[in-house]
Scaffold this active site. Structure first.
Site, PDB file in Angstrom:
ATOM      1  N   GLU A 280      12.833   5.781 -14.178  1.00  0.00           N
ATOM      2  CA  GLU A 280      11.594   6.071 -13.454  1.00  0.00           C
ATOM      3  C   GLU A 280      10.424   5.280 -14.036  1.00  0.00           C
ATOM      4  O   GLU A 280       9.539   4.811 -13.299  1.00  0.00           O
ATOM      5  CB  GLU A 280      11.296   7.572 -13.485  1.00  0.00           C
ATOM      6  CG  GLU A 280      12.286   8.418 -12.701  1.00  0.00           C
ATOM      7  CD  GLU A 280      12.380   7.976 -11.241  1.00  0.00           C
ATOM      8  OE1 GLU A 280      11.324   7.858 -10.589  1.00  0.00           O
ATOM      9  OE2 GLU A 280      13.501   7.733 -10.763  1.00  0.00           O
ATOM     10  N   TRP A 283      10.643   2.013 -12.495  1.00  0.00           N
ATOM     11  CA  TRP A 283      10.071   1.919 -11.146  1.00  0.00           C
ATOM     12  C   TRP A 283       8.570   1.658 -11.224  1.00  0.00           C
ATOM     13  O   TRP A 283       8.014   0.922 -10.403  1.00  0.00           O
ATOM     14  CB  TRP A 283      10.339   3.203 -10.356  1.00  0.00           C
ATOM     15  CG  TRP A 283      11.630   3.175  -9.598  1.00  0.00           C
ATOM     16  CD1 TRP A 283      12.777   3.842  -9.899  1.00  0.00           C
ATOM     17  CD2 TRP A 283      11.903   2.438  -8.400  1.00  0.00           C
ATOM     18  NE1 TRP A 283      13.752   3.565  -8.973  1.00  0.00           N
ATOM     19  CE2 TRP A 283      13.243   2.713  -8.038  1.00  0.00           C
ATOM     20  CE3 TRP A 283      11.158   1.574  -7.604  1.00  0.00           C
ATOM     21  CZ2 TRP A 283      13.840   2.150  -6.912  1.00  0.00           C
ATOM     22  CZ3 TRP A 283      11.744   1.021  -6.476  1.00  0.00           C
ATOM     23  CH2 TRP A 283      13.078   1.304  -6.140  1.00  0.00           C
ATOM     24  N   TRP A 311       3.875   0.947  14.936  1.00  0.00           N
ATOM     25  CA  TRP A 311       3.161   2.044  14.293  1.00  0.00           C
ATOM     26  C   TRP A 311       1.793   2.196  14.943  1.00  0.00           C
ATOM     27  O   TRP A 311       1.218   1.222  15.446  1.00  0.00           O
ATOM     28  CB  TRP A 311       2.966   1.761  12.799  1.00  0.00           C
ATOM     29  CG  TRP A 311       4.158   2.047  11.951  1.00  0.00           C
ATOM     30  CD1 TRP A 311       4.922   3.172  11.947  1.00  0.00           C
ATOM     31  CD2 TRP A 311       4.728   1.188  10.955  1.00  0.00           C
ATOM     32  NE1 TRP A 311       5.932   3.063  11.018  1.00  0.00           N
ATOM     33  CE2 TRP A 311       5.833   1.857  10.392  1.00  0.00           C
ATOM     34  CE3 TRP A 311       4.396  -0.089  10.484  1.00  0.00           C
ATOM     35  CZ2 TRP A 311       6.609   1.310   9.378  1.00  0.00           C
ATOM     36  CZ3 TRP A 311       5.171  -0.638   9.477  1.00  0.00           C
ATOM     37  CH2 TRP A 311       6.264   0.047   8.940  1.00  0.00           C
ATOM     38  N   ASN A 346       7.114  14.710  -6.658  1.00  0.00           N
ATOM     39  CA  ASN A 346       7.655  13.413  -6.246  1.00  0.00           C
ATOM     40  C   ASN A 346       8.556  13.496  -5.020  1.00  0.00           C
ATOM     41  O   ASN A 346       8.479  12.651  -4.122  1.00  0.00           O
ATOM     42  CB  ASN A 346       8.408  12.756  -7.416  1.00  0.00           C
ATOM     43  CG  ASN A 346       9.610  13.562  -7.850  1.00  0.00           C
ATOM     44  OD1 ASN A 346       9.459  14.649  -8.416  1.00  0.00           O
ATOM     45  ND2 ASN A 346      10.811  13.070  -7.601  1.00  0.00           N
ATOM     46  N   TRP A 364       1.936   3.185   7.767  1.00  0.00           N
ATOM     47  CA  TRP A 364       2.006   3.604   6.368  1.00  0.00           C
ATOM     48  C   TRP A 364       0.674   3.426   5.642  1.00  0.00           C
ATOM     49  O   TRP A 364       0.373   4.154   4.703  1.00  0.00           O
ATOM     50  CB  TRP A 364       3.108   2.853   5.624  1.00  0.00           C
ATOM     51  CG  TRP A 364       2.963   1.358   5.566  1.00  0.00           C
ATOM     52  CD1 TRP A 364       3.546   0.455   6.403  1.00  0.00           C
ATOM     53  CD2 TRP A 364       2.195   0.584   4.636  1.00  0.00           C
ATOM     54  NE1 TRP A 364       3.192  -0.835   6.047  1.00  0.00           N
ATOM     55  CE2 TRP A 364       2.363  -0.781   4.964  1.00  0.00           C
ATOM     56  CE3 TRP A 364       1.399   0.914   3.552  1.00  0.00           C
ATOM     57  CZ2 TRP A 364       1.758  -1.816   4.249  1.00  0.00           C
ATOM     58  CZ3 TRP A 364       0.779  -0.113   2.832  1.00  0.00           C
ATOM     59  CH2 TRP A 364       0.955  -1.451   3.194  1.00  0.00           C
ATOM     60  N   TRP A 387       4.745   3.620  -0.609  1.00  0.00           N
ATOM     61  CA  TRP A 387       4.591   3.808   0.829  1.00  0.00           C
ATOM     62  C   TRP A 387       5.385   2.760   1.608  1.00  0.00           C
ATOM     63  O   TRP A 387       5.999   3.076   2.640  1.00  0.00           O
ATOM     64  CB  TRP A 387       3.116   3.769   1.219  1.00  0.00           C
ATOM     65  CG  TRP A 387       2.491   5.132   1.095  1.00  0.00           C
ATOM     66  CD1 TRP A 387       1.806   5.639   0.029  1.00  0.00           C
ATOM     67  CD2 TRP A 387       2.539   6.178   2.069  1.00  0.00           C
ATOM     68  NE1 TRP A 387       1.416   6.937   0.282  1.00  0.00           N
ATOM     69  CE2 TRP A 387       1.850   7.288   1.530  1.00  0.00           C
ATOM     70  CE3 TRP A 387       3.076   6.292   3.347  1.00  0.00           C
ATOM     71  CZ2 TRP A 387       1.700   8.490   2.222  1.00  0.00           C
ATOM     72  CZ3 TRP A 387       2.934   7.488   4.048  1.00  0.00           C
ATOM     73  CH2 TRP A 387       2.254   8.569   3.483  1.00  0.00           C
TER      74      TRP A 387
END
Length: 485
Positions: A280, A283, A311, A346, A364, A387
């Protein structure tokens, strides 16, 4: 370097609001009298100006740091390119130290500022206080940058030099008696004007000390079964270190090495949980890596094929999503947690994001903007990359057809409804079997619970099945158009 106590040295605090493991402060303290400064510098940040929750966190962070520096931190507000040379001239300082930032506008500004100061005869020292690995250091064998997380982390990061050991707390700092004109903290315009900030502040202890304490709480209570507990929003299974890491009240090097101390050579399970937590952190590194190599990440699809995706940027449902009034309890709990605490679990972040961009087909960027304003851990790299990951338009993105179902997610990861009822108390009298989908409850059950749908709690703003089909159809139609082009 020998200490020359008669010569002032400027230390420019940025996203490194701490005394421990602060490379810029550590090196500067060897040279002479310290002038610690903070410049509220997002005047040139255009659309990346700090959000409301971040400003609240920053206010208390600076207040805490100033107390740690015995009241010697000097505050400024404006364009750092104009302010810093004047500070150097007026203070008599000949050198400045700062830890690097990685937002595109800051990189460009810092490069320009460094050249200007050097040409003016000043020494400039920039160091890494925020990342485990510099983005330009991790490359494929052919010299190109990584596009997918797993090889980036396993080959690039873990194959590179291990994260350095954290530096000790700088003690016995000698401060310059400089009387350069500066601002008061309250003049930086950080404190919110409404009452919203009060509920957020009660949820957090905002200081360097609190960051270290939170790390220890996580190690003791969440690390050994991190892989499992982190999925359940009602459990204390995540580290909650993200805002402290973003503002630099704790360094990733300290987190990495402190957790590494918990490695148990006799327990495979413990080590798997530690490795998962390190992943993590990886990331977070990957998000900064993407932002560095793709500076337009916050505003443009990393995968251009999504540029023509239908979108919508103006939706009648956006406000309901923002306020936690979608009619889907897990979604609403998450959005209300965000508003009340400045944070969101999360897993719930993924679910509410998927609901917005796929079930509602809202762009987004609208979701990223709302998170940017409401999250105390709002981070340009992580917010943008995450996102885009959910939307399917980013690097190593989730496939577009992966659409989180808020009902099944709720039933699986909050089966008792503890998380939901923490933020959607109007459902407290509803039987658990209907807690995840109140609209399925018979009228008699709703009456007994004192709930009238559409009044006490909203009906679903969209149907999950039909909205999922609409999203998949839009994706397939777009893919077909591209294949024909």
């Amino acid at each position: 370097m020998q200490r020359e106590t008669s010569v002032p040295v400027v230390v420019w605090f940025r996203q490194d609001l701490r005394l421990e493991d602060n490379p810029a402060l550590f090196e500067a303290s060897k040279l002479g009298l310290i002038i610690p400064i903070y410049i509220m510098d997002d005047i040139n940040a255009s659309q990346d100006k700090m959000g409301s929750a971040s400003r609240l966190w920053l206010y208390h962070s600076l207040d805490s740091l100033n107390r740690s520096l015995d009241g010697h931190l000097k505050f400024f507000c404006g364009d750092a390119f104009e302010l810093l040379p004047n500070i150097m001239e007026n203070s008599g300082a000949r050198s400045v130290f700062w830890n690097r930032c990685y937002e595109p506008w800051r990189i460009a500004r810092d490069d320009r500022l460094k050249r200007y100061l050097i040409e003016a005869g000043f020494e400039v020292h920039s160091t890494n206080g925020s990342l485990l690995w510099e983005p330009w250091e991790i490359r494929k064998k052919d010299g190109s940058s990584y596009k997918v997380f797993t090889p980036f982390y396993k080959r690039g990061c873990l194959g590179a030099e291990s994260p350095r050991n954290p530096l000790p707390v700088v003690k016995n700092i000698l401060f310059s008696p400089s009387d350069i004109e500066s601002n008061e903290l309250d003049e930086l315009g950080l404190f919110p004007k409404n009452e919203w900030h009060r509920s957020v502040k009660t949820c957090w202890n905002i200081s360097e000390k609190a960051a270290s304490e939170q790390l220890e709480v996580f190690i003791q209570n969440g690390l050994t079964d991190y892989m499992e507990r982190r999925n359940f929003p009602a459990k204390q299974g995540v580290s909650r270190l993200s805002p402290y890491l973003h503002f630099g009240q704790i360094s990733p090097h300290k987190v990495w090495h402190r957790v590494e101390c918990e490695v148990d050579r006799t327990s495979k399970d413990v080590n798997q949980n530690i490795e998962h937590f390190f992943r993590e952190l990886g990331w977070r590194e990957f998000s900064y890596y993407l932002l560095y190599h793709s500076p337009d990440l916050p505003n443009r699809n990393l995968q251009p094929r999504f540029d023509e995706f239908p979108w919508v940027k103006v939706s009648p449902h956006l406000e309901a999503w923002q306020k936690g009034l979608t009619g889907y309890p897990l979604i609403d709990a998450g959005m209300r947690e965000l508003w009340q605490t400045g944070y969101m679990h999360n897993r719930v972040r993924m679910v509410v994001a998927s609901f917005l961009v796929k079930n509602l087909l809202v762009h987004w960027k609208c979701g990223a903007d709302w998170f940017w304003d409401c999250l105390v851990d709002a981070d340009l790299a992580s917010n943008s990359a995450s996102w885009q990951w959910v939307a399917g338009s980013g690097a190593d993105a989730a496939p577009f057809f992966r659409i989180f179902n808020p009902i099944t997610q709720s039933e699986k990861f909050d089966s008792e409804g503890r998380y939901i009822l923490s933020y959607v108390p109007e459902l407290r009298n509803l039987p658990k079997r209907y807690l995840h989908s109140p609209w399925l409850a018979p009228t008699s059950v709703l009456d007994a619970a004192g709930i009238t749908l559409g009044i006490d709690y909203p009906n679903p703003i969209v149907d999950i099945k039909s909205s999922r089909s609409r999203a998949l159809n839009a994706f397939n139609e777009q893919r077909t158009r591209m294949e024909r082009a």
